[in-house]
Motif scaffolding. Structure first.
Motif, short mmCIF file in Angstrom:
data_model
loop_
_atom_site.label_atom_id
_atom_site.label_comp_id
_atom_site.label_asym_id
_atom_site.label_seq_id
_atom_site.Cartn_x
_atom_site.Cartn_y
_atom_site.Cartn_z
N PHE A 257 8.88 -20.52 24.53
CA PHE A 257 8.10 -19.45 25.17
C PHE A 257 8.90 -18.17 25.02
N ALA A 258 8.35 -17.18 24.32
CA ALA A 258 9.06 -15.94 24.02
C ALA A 258 8.65 -14.81 24.96
N TYR A 259 9.56 -13.88 25.15
CA TYR A 259 9.35 -12.74 26.05
C TYR A 259 8.17 -11.87 25.63
N SER A 260 7.97 -11.71 24.33
CA SER A 260 6.89 -10.86 23.84
C SER A 260 6.42 -11.35 22.48
N ASP A 261 5.30 -10.83 22.03
CA ASP A 261 4.83 -11.18 20.69
C ASP A 261 5.79 -10.67 19.62
N PHE A 262 6.36 -9.48 19.83
CA PHE A 262 7.33 -8.95 18.88
C PHE A 262 8.48 -9.95 18.70
N VAL A 263 9.02 -10.42 19.81
CA VAL A 263 10.11 -11.39 19.75
C VAL A 263 9.63 -12.68 19.10
N ALA A 264 8.43 -13.13 19.48
CA ALA A 264 7.89 -14.39 18.94
C ALA A 264 7.68 -14.30 17.43
N ILE A 265 7.22 -13.15 16.93
CA ILE A 265 6.98 -13.01 15.50
C ILE A 265 8.30 -13.07 14.73
N GLY A 266 9.34 -12.41 15.25
CA GLY A 266 10.65 -12.51 14.62
C GLY A 266 11.19 -13.92 14.65
N LEU A 267 10.98 -14.59 15.78
CA LEU A 267 11.41 -15.98 15.94
C LEU A 267 10.66 -16.89 14.97
N MET A 268 9.37 -16.68 14.83
CA MET A 268 8.57 -17.47 13.91
C MET A 268 9.09 -17.36 12.48
N GLN A 269 9.37 -16.13 12.05
CA GLN A 269 9.85 -15.93 10.69
C GLN A 269 11.20 -16.61 10.48
N SER A 270 12.06 -16.56 11.48
CA SER A 270 13.37 -17.19 11.39
C SER A 270 13.25 -18.70 11.20
N LEU A 271 12.37 -19.32 11.98
CA LEU A 271 12.19 -20.77 11.89
C LEU A 271 11.54 -21.16 10.56
N LEU A 272 10.55 -20.37 10.11
CA LEU A 272 9.89 -20.66 8.84
C LEU A 272 10.87 -20.52 7.67
N ASP A 273 11.75 -19.52 7.75
CA ASP A 273 12.73 -19.31 6.68
C ASP A 273 13.68 -20.49 6.54
N GLU A 274 13.88 -21.23 7.63
CA GLU A 274 14.77 -22.39 7.60
C GLU A 274 14.03 -23.68 7.26
N GLY A 275 12.77 -23.54 6.89
CA GLY A 275 12.00 -24.69 6.44
C GLY A 275 11.30 -25.48 7.53
N LEU A 276 11.32 -24.97 8.77
CA LEU A 276 10.61 -25.67 9.83
C LEU A 276 9.12 -25.35 9.77
N CYS A 277 8.34 -26.24 10.33
CA CYS A 277 6.89 -26.06 10.36
C CYS A 277 6.45 -25.73 11.78
N ILE A 278 5.63 -24.69 11.90
CA ILE A 278 5.05 -24.33 13.19
C ILE A 278 3.56 -24.63 13.13
N PRO A 279 3.06 -25.46 14.03
CA PRO A 279 3.68 -25.97 15.26
C PRO A 279 4.23 -27.39 15.17
N ASP A 280 4.20 -28.03 14.02
CA ASP A 280 4.59 -29.44 13.96
C ASP A 280 6.03 -29.68 14.41
N ASP A 281 6.95 -28.82 13.98
CA ASP A 281 8.35 -28.97 14.38
C ASP A 281 8.64 -28.25 15.70
N VAL A 282 8.13 -27.04 15.81
CA VAL A 282 8.34 -26.23 17.03
C VAL A 282 7.06 -25.49 17.35
N SER A 283 6.57 -25.67 18.59
CA SER A 283 5.44 -24.88 19.07
C SER A 283 5.96 -23.56 19.63
N LEU A 284 5.13 -22.52 19.56
CA LEU A 284 5.60 -21.18 19.91
C LEU A 284 4.52 -20.40 20.66
N ILE A 285 4.90 -19.82 21.79
CA ILE A 285 4.00 -18.98 22.58
C ILE A 285 4.64 -17.60 22.77
N GLY A 286 3.87 -16.55 22.53
CA GLY A 286 4.32 -15.18 22.75
C GLY A 286 3.77 -14.60 24.04
#
Length: 337
Positions: free
Chosen positions: A239-268
């Motif tokens: 659960f991220a503080y804001s959508d801005f933070v969540a979008i940066g977080l999403m890109q970081s996880l995707l760059d490392e080869g993780l799948c959203i939401p299968d590996d990590v679910s994310l809420i902004g």
């Protein structure tokens, strides 16, 4: 105005009252006056109007990051409500810098604005305490100081965090991280509080290593993603503080080869316009940014009319959860380890 009166066949006083929307002018006369005013290209003299009323009919608006779509929408709501009430706005951006905030306030006061709408930086409060002491009409937007008697319009951030965290728990998640904002910001405090309250209510231990704070920007979110990847076990949801933070977080996880939401679910949080168009459309807590701006203008205009700065006039707006594709049910066997 004399030209309009002569063309409309009424007195200058009637023109003045018709243009000001006074109730003692008949609809027929008002329509006639407005039609003539439009035809003649009449424009009110705001300087003369201000000299007569000791007002400039301008509102000073100070926000922390105009590049963030959240604040763009907020200012849009402010501008719409101000214009509907015969006011213009002056806008300043502080970039979360207390010195820039102090300068912005001084600029607004030098421009003789009638009142201030401020999203405060909150890492310092000296300038706002001076504004409070001077009793200058001021309303805070989106953030507040519990111990300062400055009216505010905010959203129910504790409730929003509860909605987000509970949704993840209902889907079977137990390893839930929170990437929060700087803790001097009231909204960051409230969202962290809602997250903690919800985990406690469901009997889920709070793992302090799952709580990261200080994130505001896209870059902050990206770096937070790197930190989360170091955790064992990896959180199944964030659960991220804001959508801005969540979008940066999403890109970081995707760059490392993780799948959203299968590996990590994310809420902004905020439901900015881009959140529906990210690589994985983002589930988020929706704030009505324009309503926040409109309500702040309404409150400020009441202060200007009454002269009161009572904090009892403050308002807290409701929030709701917007479901998209960045959240899924937790996989079996991925509970707390």
């Amino acid at each position: 105005m004399r030209d309009v009166a002569r063309e409309a066949g009424v007195s200058v006083n009637t023109v003045s009252r018709a243009l000001a929307g006074k109730p003692d002018v008949s609809p027929k006369t008002r329509a006639k006056v407005l039609a003539v005013a439009r035809r003649l290209g009449y424009r009110p003299n705001k300087l003369a109007r201000g000299l007569r009323s000791n007002k400039t009919f301008t509102i000073g608006v100070i926000v922390t990051d105009i590049a963030n779509p959240f604040f763009a929408e907020l200012v849009k709501g402010v501008e719409e409500a101000a214009r509907q009430n015969g006011y213009s706005i002056l806008l300043e951006d502080t970039s979360e810098d207390p010195e820039k905030e102090a300068t912005a306030i001084q600029v607004m006061l030098a421009e003789r604005v009638d009142g201030l709408l401020i999203t405060p930086v909150q890492s310092a409060r000296d300038t706002l305490e001076e504004v409070l002491e001077s009793e200058f009409p001021t309303v805070l937007m989106g953030r507040y100081f519990p111990d300062l008697k400055i009216p505010y319009v905010v959203t129910d951030d504790v409730r929003g965090a509860i909605l987000a965290t509970k949704h993840l728990i209902d889907l079977g998640h137990r390893n839930i991280a929170h990437v929060g904002g700087p803790l001097h910001i009231s909204s960051a405090q409230d969202r962290l509080s809602g997250y903690r309250q919800t985990l406690q209510a469901y009997g889920i231990p709070i793992r302090e290593e799952y709580v990261l704070t200080g994130a505001v920007t896209l870059e902050d979110g990206y770096e937070a993603g790197k930190e989360l990847l170091k955790l064992k076990p990896l959180p199944t949801a964030v659960f991220a503080y804001s959508d801005f933070v969540a979008i940066g977080l999403m890109q970081s996880l995707l760059d490392e080869g993780l799948c959203i939401p299968d590996d990590v679910s994310l809420i902004g949080y905020d439901n900015i316009i881009f959140s529906a168009y990210t690589r994985v459309p983002l589930t988020t807590v929706e704030i009505s940014k324009r309503d926040l701006g409109r309500e702040a203008v309404k409150l400020l205009l009441r202060l200007l009319k009454s002269g009161s700065t009572s904090k009892r006039q403050s308002k807290k707006l409701s929030v709701k959860l917007v479901l998209r594709q960045s959240v899924s049910r937790a996989k079996k066997g991925r509970g707390i380890q």
